[in-house]
Design a protein around this motif. Structure first.
Motif, PDB file in Angstrom:
ATOM      1  N   ALA A 381      39.625  40.481  52.895  1.00 16.68           N
ATOM      2  CA  ALA A 381      39.802  41.844  53.397  1.00 16.68           C
ATOM      3  C   ALA A 381      40.596  42.691  52.413  1.00 16.68           C
ATOM      4  O   ALA A 381      40.248  43.845  52.131  1.00 16.68           O
ATOM      5  N   VAL A 382      41.678  42.121  51.884  1.00 18.77           N
ATOM      6  CA  VAL A 382      42.508  42.866  50.942  1.00 18.77           C
ATOM      7  C   VAL A 382      41.752  43.110  49.643  1.00 18.77           C
ATOM      8  O   VAL A 382      41.835  44.201  49.052  1.00 18.77           O
ATOM      9  N   GLY A 383      41.015  42.102  49.175  1.00 18.10           N
ATOM     10  CA  GLY A 383      40.226  42.282  47.962  1.00 18.10           C
ATOM     11  C   GLY A 383      39.210  43.404  48.120  1.00 18.10           C
ATOM     12  O   GLY A 383      39.029  44.226  47.212  1.00 18.10           O
ATOM     13  N   ALA A 384      38.555  43.455  49.273  1.00 16.50           N
ATOM     14  CA  ALA A 384      37.589  44.520  49.523  1.00 16.50           C
ATOM     15  C   ALA A 384      38.278  45.881  49.609  1.00 16.50           C
ATOM     16  O   ALA A 384      37.760  46.884  49.100  1.00 16.50           O
ATOM     17  N   LEU A 385      39.456  45.929  50.254  1.00 17.64           N
ATOM     18  CA  LEU A 385      40.190  47.192  50.379  1.00 17.64           C
ATOM     19  C   LEU A 385      40.653  47.691  49.017  1.00 17.64           C
ATOM     20  O   LEU A 385      40.572  48.895  48.718  1.00 17.64           O
ATOM     21  N   ILE A 386      41.132  46.773  48.177  1.00 15.43           N
ATOM     22  CA  ILE A 386      41.563  47.164  46.829  1.00 15.43           C
ATOM     23  C   ILE A 386      40.376  47.714  46.032  1.00 15.43           C
ATOM     24  O   ILE A 386      40.509  48.706  45.298  1.00 15.43           O
TER      25      ILE A 386
END
Length: 427
Positions: A381-386
Motif C-alpha cells: 500500500a505504501v509503495g503504491a502511495l509513494i
C-alpha cells in the motif's frame, strides 16, 4: 501504569515501586540472558528486514515495480503474524529455553530454503513462500525473549532491561541497511539472505549455551489463570495504540532508503548509512525511554508524549521533502525515526506486567501480531502511495496514525486496576 503495582512480570520477578529507593542489583547471569536475547532478536530482525532492503536492487536490477517488491518485503512479516500467538502459547506452556532452541533451529532451516529458492527457482512464488516460512519460525524469539527478560529482571529495572532488549530491532535494521544492499550487489539475493541465516545459527548456539528459564517454570504458571482480556479493555487498547504507532516506524525504516536514493539522488551507500544512523540513535532512544518509565513509575504517560512528537516530526519531514531540502530532510528523518521506535519497549513491558505471569506469552504474542499484521500489509500500500503521491505526501498522511493513538492510551487508573486484578488471580 503505576509500575510498582504490576503483577511481577512474566517470570514472577520481584516487585517494587518503580522510581522509589535504590535500584535493585542485577545479577551477571541476568545481563548475560539480556545480551543473548538482544543478539538473537537483532538477528531475526535482520532476517525479516532483508527483503525490504532488497527493494532498490529488485527495482533497479530486476525491473520489479515498487508495489511488487513491497509484497516480498512484507512476506516475512506475514509469516510472523501467522505464528506469534501460537509461539506465545507454547512459551507459556513449555518455557522460554525449549521454544528458543526449537524455533531458531527451524528458522535456520527456513532461511536455507529461501536461499535455495533464490538460486534454483525463477519468479518470486517459491522465494515468497520461503520468506513467509522464515518469518513464521523466527517469531519464536519475539515472545520468549520478552518473557525471559521480564522474568529475570525486577520491576524497578525492567523498563531499562526491556528498553535494551528493544534495541535489537533498530540494531538489526541498521545492520541490514548497511550490509544487505552491498551483499545483493556483490552476491545477489541468495548472498543477502544467507547472511541472516548465519547470524541466526550463531544465535541458536548462544541460546543453547546461556539461556535458562526464570526460577518459576512457565508450564507451572500456565496451569491456571484468569484471562486478563476479560478483566478490561486495557490490553486491547495498548495493542491498538502499538499498531497505530508501528505505522510510521515501518514506513520510515522500509522506505527511507528508497526516499533518499530515488528522491534526492543519494548513493545507496550514503542512504544506507543514514538509515543505519537513524536506527542506531533510535536504539539509544529506547533505552532512554525505558529508564524514563522506571523513574516516572509509568509506562503509559511517556507513550502519549512520544506519539505527539512523532506526528509533529513526520509533518516537518514532509515539509522538507516538498521543499527538496535534502540535508534538513535527513536530520528530520533521523529524529522522527528515533522517536517513532521509542514507545515499543514501554508498550511491550506494560503488556507483560498487566497480563501477568500466566498469560504474558500469549499477550505478548497478541501485541506483536497486531504490529506485524500492519507491517505485512503496509509495504504494498505504501509503495503504491509513494508511486502516486511521492514520499513527502506519504509521510504527511502517516502522521495521522500517531495522532489517533494519543486518546487510545489507557489511563493510569485503568491500567493499575487491571494489573492488580490479574496479579490477584495469578496468586
Amino acid at each position: 501504569m503505576a509500575i510498582g503495582s504490576g503483577s511481577g512480570g512474566a517470570g514472577g520477578a520481584g516487585s517494587g515501586a518503580g522510581g522509589a529507593g535504590a535500584p535493585t542489583r542485577i545479577a551477571p547471569r541476568s545481563w548475560a540472558m539480556l545480551a543473548v536475547m538482544v543478539f538473537g532478536q537483532a538477528s531475526t530482525t535482520l532476517v525479516t528486514a532483508t527483503p525490504a532492503f532488497l527493494i532498490p536492487y529488485l527495482h533497479a536490477e530486476l525491473g520489479m515495480s515498487l508495489a511488487s517488491a513491497g509484497v516480498l518485503a512484507g512476506a516475512p512479516h506475514f509469516g510472523l503474524v501467522l505464528t506469534l500467538i501460537a509461539w506465545g502459547a507454547l512459551t507459556d506452556r513449555f518455557g522460554e529455553r525449549r521454544v528458543l532452541i526449537t524455533g531458531l533451529s527451524l528458522t535456520t532451516l527456513a532461511i536455507a530454503l529461501s536461499v535455495c529458492a533464490a538460486i534454483y527457482t525463477s519468479g518470486v512464488v517459491w522465494l515468497g513462500l520461503a520468506l513467509v516460512a522464515s518469518g513464521a519460525m523466527s517469531a519464536c524469539i519475539n515472545n520468549a525473549s520478552g518473557r525471559l527478560i521480564a522474568g529475570w529482571f525486577p520491576v524497578d529495572r525492567r523498563g531499562l532491561a526491556m528498553g535494551i532488549r528493544q534495541t535489537c530491532q533498530p540494531v538489526g535494521m541498521a545492520v541490514a541497511a548497511v550490509t544487505i544492499p552491498a551483499l545483493a550487489n556483490s552476491f545477489g539475493i541468495a548472498g543477502a539472505l544467507a547472511f541472516g541465516g548465519l547470524l541466526t545459527l550463531v544465535s541458536l548456539v548462544a541460546c543453547a549455551v546461556v539461556v535458562a528459564d526464570p526460577s518459576i517454570p512457565a508450564k507451572t504458571l500456565a496451569a491456571a489463570s484468569s484471562n486478563p482480556y476479560r478483566e478490561s479493555w486495557t490490553l486491547a487498547r495498548i495493542h491498538a495504540v502499538s499498531v497505530l504507532l508501528v505505522v510510521p516506524q515501518f514506513v520510515l525504516s522500509s522506505f527511507g532508503l528508497v526516499w533518499f536514493v530515488l528522491g534526492f539522488g543519494w548513493s545507496e551507500l550514503a542512504a544506507g548509512a543514514l538509515v543505519a544512523a537513524a536506527q542506531l540513535i533510535g536504539a539509544g532512544g529506547r533505552v532512554v525511554a525505558g529508564v524514563w518509565s522506571d523513574r516516572a513509575g509509568s509506562r503509559l504517560r511517556p507513550i502519549r508524549l512520544i506519539a505527539l512528537a512523532c506526528a509533529v516530526l513526520l509533518v516537518i519531514s514532509a515539509a522538507f521533502g516538498w521543499a527538496d531540502w535534502a540535508l534538513p530532510a535527513a536530520v528530520a528523518y533521523v529524529l522522527v525515526s528515533c522517536v517513532s521506535v521509542a514507545d515499543n519497549g514501554l508498550a511491550f513491558t506494560a503488556v507483560a506486567e498487566i497480563a501477568g505471569p500466566k498469560w504474558s506469552g500469549r499477550a505478548l504474542g497478541t501485541q506483536n501480531t497486531g504490529q506485524f499484521l500492519a507491517s505485512s500489509l503496509l509495504p504494498p500500500a505504501v509503495g503504491a502511495l509513494i508511486a502516486v503521491a511521492g514520499v513527502p505526501a506519504t509521510l504527511a498522511a502517516v502522521a495521522i496514525a500517531p495522532l489517533l493513538a494519543v486518546p487510545l492510551v489507557p489511563s493510569e487508573r485503568e491500567a493499575h486496576a487491571t494489573a492488580t486484578r490479574t496479579a490477584r488471580a495469578a496468586r
